[in-house]
Motif scaffolding. Structure first.
Motif, PDB file in Angstrom:
ATOM      1  N   VAL A   1       1.116  -0.737   0.052  1.00  0.00           N
ATOM      2  CA  VAL A   1       0.192  -0.033  -0.133  1.00  0.00           C
ATOM      3  C   VAL A   1       0.904   0.911   0.033  1.00  0.00           C
ATOM      4  N   VAL A   2       1.948   1.564   0.671  1.00  0.00           N
ATOM      5  CA  VAL A   2       2.827   2.483   1.275  1.00  0.00           C
ATOM      6  C   VAL A   2       3.494   2.746  -0.416  1.00  0.00           C
ATOM      7  N   PRO A   3       4.086   2.285  -0.691  1.00  0.00           N
ATOM      8  CA  PRO A   3       5.177   2.142  -2.384  1.00  0.00           C
ATOM      9  C   PRO A   3       4.139   2.917  -3.459  1.00  0.00           C
ATOM     10  N   LEU A   4       2.705   2.031  -3.971  1.00  0.00           N
ATOM     11  CA  LEU A   4       1.828   2.166  -4.176  1.00  0.00           C
ATOM     12  C   LEU A   4       1.641   3.817  -4.429  1.00  0.00           C
TER      13      LEU A   4
ATOM     14  N   PHE B   1       4.281   9.928  -9.941  1.00  0.00           N
ATOM     15  CA  PHE B   1       3.876  10.189 -11.030  1.00  0.00           C
ATOM     16  C   PHE B   1       3.514  12.130 -11.170  1.00  0.00           C
ATOM     17  N   LEU B   2       3.317  12.327 -10.301  1.00  0.00           N
ATOM     18  CA  LEU B   2       2.722  13.458 -10.566  1.00  0.00           C
ATOM     19  C   LEU B   2       4.156  14.518 -10.217  1.00  0.00           C
ATOM     20  N   MET B   3       5.405  13.933  -9.421  1.00  0.00           N
ATOM     21  CA  MET B   3       6.593  14.969  -9.929  1.00  0.00           C
ATOM     22  C   MET B   3       7.244  15.253 -10.672  1.00  0.00           C
TER      23      MET B   3
ATOM     24  N   LEU C   1      11.699   5.803  -4.575  1.00  0.00           N
ATOM     25  CA  LEU C   1      10.294   4.253  -4.447  1.00  0.00           C
ATOM     26  C   LEU C   1      11.190   3.010  -3.691  1.00  0.00           C
ATOM     27  N   ILE C   2      12.243   2.845  -4.118  1.00  0.00           N
ATOM     28  CA  ILE C   2      12.949   2.606  -3.681  1.00  0.00           C
ATOM     29  C   ILE C   2      13.390   2.223  -1.879  1.00  0.00           C
TER      30      ILE C   2
ATOM     31  N   VAL D   1       6.669  -3.870  -7.112  1.00  0.00           N
ATOM     32  CA  VAL D   1       6.743  -2.524  -6.780  1.00  0.00           C
ATOM     33  C   VAL D   1       7.187  -2.337  -8.127  1.00  0.00           C
ATOM     34  N   LEU D   2       8.713  -2.425  -8.372  1.00  0.00           N
ATOM     35  CA  LEU D   2       9.662  -1.885  -8.952  1.00  0.00           C
ATOM     36  C   LEU D   2       9.628  -1.673 -10.229  1.00  0.00           C
TER      37      LEU D   2
END
Length: 194
Positions: free
Chosen positions: A75-78, A85-87, A98-99, A141-142
Protein backbone atom coordinates in the motif's frame (compact mmCIF):
# COMPACT_ATOMS: atom_id res chain seq x y z
CA UNK A 1 10.17 10.48 26.10
CA UNK A 2 10.51 11.11 22.37
CA UNK A 3 12.48 14.34 22.79
CA UNK A 4 14.89 12.71 25.24
CA UNK A 5 15.39 9.66 22.99
CA UNK A 6 19.15 9.28 22.27
CA UNK A 7 18.44 8.90 18.54
CA UNK A 8 16.54 12.21 18.45
CA UNK A 9 19.29 13.96 20.43
CA UNK A 10 21.96 12.52 18.11
CA UNK A 11 19.93 13.65 15.07
CA UNK A 12 19.65 17.19 16.45
CA UNK A 13 23.39 17.37 17.19
CA UNK A 14 24.18 15.92 13.75
CA UNK A 15 21.99 18.51 11.99
CA UNK A 16 23.65 21.36 13.90
CA UNK A 17 27.13 20.06 13.05
CA UNK A 18 26.17 19.50 9.42
CA UNK A 19 24.90 23.05 8.87
CA UNK A 20 27.34 24.85 11.19
CA UNK A 21 30.79 25.77 9.89
CA UNK A 22 32.36 23.52 12.53
CA UNK A 23 34.94 20.85 11.74
CA UNK A 24 35.50 18.20 14.36
CA UNK A 25 39.06 17.17 15.20
CA UNK A 26 40.28 14.14 13.22
CA UNK A 27 40.39 11.92 16.30
CA UNK A 28 36.78 12.73 17.27
CA UNK A 29 35.67 12.25 13.67
CA UNK A 30 37.41 8.86 13.53
CA UNK A 31 35.78 7.70 16.78
CA UNK A 32 32.32 8.78 15.59
CA UNK A 33 32.86 7.06 12.24
CA UNK A 34 33.82 3.85 14.04
CA UNK A 35 30.69 4.06 16.20
CA UNK A 36 28.54 4.66 13.12
CA UNK A 37 30.03 1.58 11.46
CA UNK A 38 28.86 -0.52 14.43
CA UNK A 39 25.26 0.55 13.87
CA UNK A 40 24.06 -2.20 11.51
CA UNK A 41 25.95 -5.02 13.21
CA UNK A 42 24.69 -4.14 16.68
CA UNK A 43 21.14 -3.78 15.38
CA UNK A 44 21.32 -7.27 13.89
CA UNK A 45 22.66 -8.69 17.18
CA UNK A 46 19.77 -7.14 19.14
CA UNK A 47 17.27 -8.33 16.54
CA UNK A 48 18.73 -11.85 16.68
CA UNK A 49 18.54 -11.86 20.49
CA UNK A 50 14.92 -10.71 20.35
CA UNK A 51 14.15 -13.39 17.76
CA UNK A 52 15.74 -16.00 20.03
CA UNK A 53 13.41 -14.97 22.86
CA UNK A 54 10.32 -14.98 20.62
CA UNK A 55 7.92 -17.79 19.85
CA UNK A 56 8.46 -18.26 16.12
CA UNK A 57 5.36 -20.44 15.71
CA UNK A 58 3.12 -17.70 17.13
CA UNK A 59 4.96 -15.13 15.05
CA UNK A 60 4.35 -16.97 11.77
CA UNK A 61 0.66 -17.51 12.56
CA UNK A 62 -0.01 -13.90 13.66
CA UNK A 63 -2.40 -12.42 11.07
CA UNK A 64 -1.65 -8.87 12.29
CA UNK A 65 1.92 -9.20 11.00
CA UNK A 66 0.70 -10.01 7.51
CA UNK A 67 -1.79 -7.12 7.50
CA UNK A 68 0.93 -4.71 8.59
CA UNK A 69 3.29 -6.20 6.00
CA UNK A 70 0.77 -5.59 3.20
CA UNK A 71 0.43 -1.98 4.32
CA UNK A 72 4.21 -1.49 4.51
CA UNK A 73 5.25 -3.39 1.40
CA UNK A 74 2.33 -2.84 -1.00
CA UNK A 75 0.00 0.00 0.00
CA UNK A 76 2.66 2.56 1.01
CA UNK A 77 4.80 2.02 -2.12
CA UNK A 78 1.73 2.26 -4.38
CA UNK A 79 0.67 5.54 -2.76
CA UNK A 80 4.23 6.84 -3.11
CA UNK A 81 4.29 5.71 -6.74
CA UNK A 82 1.10 7.61 -7.51
CA UNK A 83 2.59 10.68 -5.87
CA UNK A 84 5.85 10.29 -7.81
CA UNK A 85 3.99 10.33 -11.14
CA UNK A 86 2.94 13.90 -10.29
CA UNK A 87 6.45 15.04 -9.38
CA UNK A 88 8.78 16.60 -11.97
CA UNK A 89 11.76 14.39 -11.06
CA UNK A 90 13.92 12.24 -13.28
CA UNK A 91 13.09 8.57 -13.61
CA UNK A 92 16.19 7.56 -11.64
CA UNK A 93 15.34 9.81 -8.70
CA UNK A 94 11.80 8.43 -8.64
CA UNK A 95 13.17 4.88 -8.63
CA UNK A 96 15.49 5.63 -5.69
CA UNK A 97 12.61 7.21 -3.76
CA UNK A 98 10.38 4.22 -4.46
CA UNK A 99 13.08 1.79 -3.36
CA UNK A 100 13.36 3.66 -0.06
CA UNK A 101 9.62 3.29 0.50
CA UNK A 102 9.39 -0.34 -0.62
CA UNK A 103 11.97 -1.67 1.84
CA UNK A 104 10.92 -3.72 4.88
CA UNK A 105 10.73 -2.46 8.46
CA UNK A 106 14.08 -1.67 10.03
CA UNK A 107 15.57 -3.34 13.10
CA UNK A 108 14.86 -0.16 15.07
CA UNK A 109 11.18 -1.22 15.12
CA UNK A 110 11.99 -4.02 17.52
CA UNK A 111 14.56 -2.07 19.54
CA UNK A 112 12.32 0.96 20.10
CA UNK A 113 9.41 -1.28 21.08
CA UNK A 114 11.61 -2.94 23.70
CA UNK A 115 13.00 0.39 24.90
CA UNK A 116 9.52 1.80 25.53
CA UNK A 117 8.03 -1.33 27.07
CA UNK A 118 5.86 -2.23 24.08
CA UNK A 119 5.48 -5.64 22.42
CA UNK A 120 9.02 -6.12 21.10
CA UNK A 121 8.18 -9.65 19.92
CA UNK A 122 5.58 -8.15 17.57
CA UNK A 123 8.21 -5.66 16.38
CA UNK A 124 10.70 -8.45 15.81
CA UNK A 125 8.11 -10.44 13.87
CA UNK A 126 7.32 -7.40 11.77
CA UNK A 127 10.98 -6.97 10.82
CA UNK A 128 11.40 -10.67 9.98
CA UNK A 129 8.13 -11.09 8.04
CA UNK A 130 8.48 -7.85 6.05
CA UNK A 131 12.09 -8.71 5.17
CA UNK A 132 11.08 -12.15 3.88
CA UNK A 133 8.04 -10.87 1.98
CA UNK A 134 9.99 -7.96 0.48
CA UNK A 135 11.94 -10.44 -1.64
CA UNK A 136 8.67 -10.95 -3.53
CA UNK A 137 6.94 -7.58 -3.23
CA UNK A 138 9.86 -5.25 -3.90
CA UNK A 139 10.69 -6.47 -7.43
CA UNK A 140 6.98 -6.47 -8.30
CA UNK A 141 6.40 -2.93 -7.02
CA UNK A 142 9.53 -1.65 -8.75
CA UNK A 143 8.55 -3.30 -12.01
CA UNK A 144 5.33 -1.26 -12.02
CA UNK A 145 7.38 1.92 -12.13
CA UNK A 146 9.91 0.44 -14.52
CA UNK A 147 7.55 0.88 -17.48
CA UNK A 148 6.96 -2.74 -18.44
CA UNK A 149 10.40 -3.90 -17.33
CA UNK A 150 10.09 -7.51 -16.15
CA UNK A 151 10.32 -7.60 -12.38
CA UNK A 152 13.45 -9.71 -12.10
CA UNK A 153 15.46 -7.94 -14.80
CA UNK A 154 15.72 -4.76 -12.70
CA UNK A 155 19.04 -5.94 -11.29
CA UNK A 156 20.50 -6.16 -14.80
CA UNK A 157 19.10 -2.76 -15.76
CA UNK A 158 20.67 -0.93 -12.84
CA UNK A 159 23.78 -2.94 -12.01
CA UNK A 160 26.18 -0.53 -13.67
CA UNK A 161 26.28 3.22 -13.87
CA UNK A 162 26.85 3.07 -17.62
CA UNK A 163 23.19 2.06 -18.00
CA UNK A 164 22.05 5.39 -16.57
CA UNK A 165 21.31 8.36 -18.82
CA UNK A 166 24.39 10.20 -20.03
CA UNK A 167 22.87 13.61 -19.27
CA UNK A 168 23.25 12.98 -15.53
CA UNK A 169 26.50 14.34 -14.06
CA UNK A 170 29.06 11.61 -13.40
CA UNK A 171 28.82 11.90 -9.61
CA UNK A 172 25.00 11.70 -9.76
CA UNK A 173 25.11 8.66 -12.07
CA UNK A 174 27.52 6.96 -9.65
CA UNK A 175 25.35 7.73 -6.64
CA UNK A 176 22.15 6.54 -8.31
CA UNK A 177 23.78 3.37 -9.65
CA UNK A 178 25.40 2.61 -6.31
CA UNK A 179 22.14 3.10 -4.40
CA UNK A 180 20.10 1.03 -6.83
CA UNK A 181 22.58 -1.81 -7.13
CA UNK A 182 23.16 -2.03 -3.37
CA UNK A 183 19.47 -2.07 -2.52
CA UNK A 184 18.58 -4.49 -5.31
CA UNK A 185 21.44 -6.81 -4.33
CA UNK A 186 20.59 -6.71 -0.64
CA UNK A 187 16.81 -6.84 -0.83
CA UNK A 188 16.13 -8.90 -3.94
CA UNK A 189 18.85 -11.49 -3.61
CA UNK A 190 18.27 -12.03 0.09
CA UNK A 191 21.03 -10.24 2.01
CA UNK A 192 20.27 -7.55 4.59
CA UNK A 193 21.19 -3.85 4.88
CA UNK A 194 20.05 -0.27 5.23
Amino acid sequence: KIVTNPAVIALAIGLVLFFAPVHLPAMVNQVLTGMANLNTGLAMLVLGANLGMSNIGLMISDVRLYKASVLRLVVVPLVVMLTLFLMPCSYEIKMVMLIAEATPCGAATSMLAQMYGADYQYGTGLVIITTLLSMITMPLVLSLLAKSTPAFSLWNDFSSKSDLPAQLPTCERSAVASSLSTVMRCRCIGSSTS
